[in-house]
Design a protein around this motif. Structure first.
Motif, PDB file in Angstrom:
ATOM      1  N   GLY A  55       0.821  -1.204   0.000  1.00  0.00           N
ATOM      2  CA  GLY A  55       0.000   0.000   0.000  1.00  0.00           C
ATOM      3  C   GLY A  55       0.848   1.242   0.000  1.00  0.00           C
ATOM      4  O   GLY A  55       0.671   2.132   0.832  1.00  0.00           O
ATOM      5  N   CYS A  56       1.767   1.349  -0.955  1.00  0.00           N
ATOM      6  CA  CYS A  56       2.803   2.393  -0.895  1.00  0.00           C
ATOM      7  C   CYS A  56       2.313   3.769  -1.303  1.00  0.00           C
ATOM      8  O   CYS A  56       2.993   4.762  -1.062  1.00  0.00           O
ATOM      9  CB  CYS A  56       4.007   1.998  -1.742  1.00  0.00           C
ATOM     10  SG  CYS A  56       3.674   1.867  -3.516  1.00  0.00           S
ATOM     11  N   GLY A  57       1.124   3.879  -1.941  1.00  0.00           N
ATOM     12  CA  GLY A  57       0.665   5.188  -2.373  1.00  0.00           C
ATOM     13  C   GLY A  57       1.665   5.826  -3.331  1.00  0.00           C
ATOM     14  O   GLY A  57       2.171   5.176  -4.252  1.00  0.00           O
ATOM     15  N   ALA A  58       1.979   7.080  -3.097  1.00  0.00           N
ATOM     16  CA  ALA A  58       2.973   7.782  -3.911  1.00  0.00           C
ATOM     17  C   ALA A  58       4.399   7.481  -3.475  1.00  0.00           C
ATOM     18  O   ALA A  58       5.344   8.087  -3.969  1.00  0.00           O
ATOM     19  CB  ALA A  58       2.715   9.290  -3.857  1.00  0.00           C
ATOM     20  N   ALA A  59       4.562   6.571  -2.539  1.00  0.00           N
ATOM     21  CA  ALA A  59       5.859   6.046  -2.069  1.00  0.00           C
ATOM     22  C   ALA A  59       6.668   6.989  -1.199  1.00  0.00           C
ATOM     23  O   ALA A  59       7.895   6.930  -1.215  1.00  0.00           O
ATOM     24  CB  ALA A  59       6.704   5.569  -3.240  1.00  0.00           C
ATOM     25  N   PRO A  60       6.048   7.841  -0.371  1.00  0.00           N
ATOM     26  CA  PRO A  60       6.879   8.667   0.514  1.00  0.00           C
ATOM     27  C   PRO A  60       7.689   7.843   1.506  1.00  0.00           C
ATOM     28  O   PRO A  60       8.868   8.141   1.752  1.00  0.00           O
ATOM     29  CB  PRO A  60       5.866   9.572   1.217  1.00  0.00           C
ATOM     30  CG  PRO A  60       4.561   8.843   1.118  1.00  0.00           C
ATOM     31  CD  PRO A  60       4.612   8.132  -0.194  1.00  0.00           C
ATOM     32  N   ALA A  61       7.089   6.791   2.091  1.00  0.00           N
ATOM     33  CA  ALA A  61       7.828   5.972   3.054  1.00  0.00           C
ATOM     34  C   ALA A  61       8.950   5.206   2.370  1.00  0.00           C
ATOM     35  O   ALA A  61      10.079   5.140   2.872  1.00  0.00           O
ATOM     36  CB  ALA A  61       6.884   5.009   3.767  1.00  0.00           C
ATOM     37  N   LEU A  62       8.663   4.621   1.221  1.00  0.00           N
ATOM     38  CA  LEU A  62       9.673   3.850   0.494  1.00  0.00           C
ATOM     39  C   LEU A  62      10.839   4.746   0.085  1.00  0.00           C
ATOM     40  O   LEU A  62      12.008   4.344   0.182  1.00  0.00           O
ATOM     41  CB  LEU A  62       9.029   3.205  -0.723  1.00  0.00           C
ATOM     42  CG  LEU A  62       9.688   1.954  -1.294  1.00  0.00           C
ATOM     43  CD1 LEU A  62       9.729   0.836  -0.268  1.00  0.00           C
ATOM     44  CD2 LEU A  62       8.948   1.498  -2.548  1.00  0.00           C
TER      45      LEU A  62
END
Length: 257
Positions: A55-62
């Motif tokens: 559930g990475c969305g726009a990937a801010p955490a990644l």
């Protein structure tokens, strides 16, 4: 559900980690706060390992994790094609390489099922569908209260982890009982770190970590206080030093000193 890519004029470009990272986010869809930054900082990753975000969305955490720990193999799963496209763009524009898969956490695509990760990180929908007024933007609503139940997220994480690998989750405090039940069924060595807005306040969020094959007893850590003082009474932010070091200097977040 957001299917189409975002136009440039529908996005903002926001600085994270003291300007080390810039993330493009929708003006009107789901926008990242400090939650994904703290989540990424809590992942005990080392160079050369594989990290998967569900559930990475726009990937801010990644992206935060990739900036903090160079040399990782990065992968993500995102339900909404428009956000998956944005995640790929954010990785590329920040000089990070990774593979973003589009699909449902309850029925992951074949490419994701082939991954064996050292670490899985999850920022699942904070609310259960039907328990609140929905957000007007459909993409944001899926991010806040997606259809997949919490145990499905944890089941997929457990399947993708290698023995000894970690699963790190950030979620609202009221969902802690459900998360602990699901984690106990699949993983071990559970730890919880409550996140308190200020001293003498109840935690709104909790960071959880579990290990595949872990056998240590459950550990509840002393809460991390996010802000100094009893109230916000001056211009600018008032983050506690340990939190400011994570948000501005890309430092790791430890569950205990």
């Amino acid at each position: 559900m957001r299917h189409e890519p975002f136009a440039d004029d529908a996005l903002t470009r926001d600085a994270f980690l003291g300007g080390r990272l810039h993330i493009r986010q929708p003006r009107d869809g789901y926008r990242a706060g400090i939650d994904p930054v703290l989540l990424a900082a809590a992942v005990p990753a080392k160079p050369g390992e594989t990290a998967l975000e569900l559930g990475c969305g726009a990937a801010p955490a990644l992206c935060c994790l990739g900036i903090r720990v160079p040399g990782l193999t990065l992968a993500g799963l995102e339900l909404q094609p428009g956000y998956a496209d944005l995640a790929r763009r954010n990785l590329a524009e920040n000089g990070l390489s990774g593979t973003i898969h589009t699909g449902d956490v309850t029925d992951p695509p074949a490419g994701l099922r082939a991954i064996t990760a050292h670490h899985v990180l999850i920022n699942p929908p904070y609310f259960e569908p039907g328990n609140r007024s929905p957000a007007p933007d459909p993409g944001r609503e899926i991010a806040l209260a997606g259809p997949a139940p919490l145990p499905a997220w944890i089941d997929t994480a457990a399947r993708r982890l290698r023995p000894g690998g970690t699963c790190t989750i950030v979620l609202r405090a009221e969902r802690l009982p459900d998360a602990l039940t699901a984690l106990t069924a699949r993983l071990g060595s559970l730890e919880a770190l409550p996140l308190l807005p200020r001293a003498r306040t109840a935690p709104r969020l909790v960071l959880l970590r579990a290990r595949k094959g872990g056998r240590a007893a459950f550990r509840l850590h002393a809460g991390l206080i996010l802000h100094e003082g009893d109230s916000h009474d001056r211009d600018g932010d008032d983050y506690a030093p340990a939190v400011a070091a994570v948000l501005r200097n890309a430092e790791a977040l430890k569950f205990s000193p």
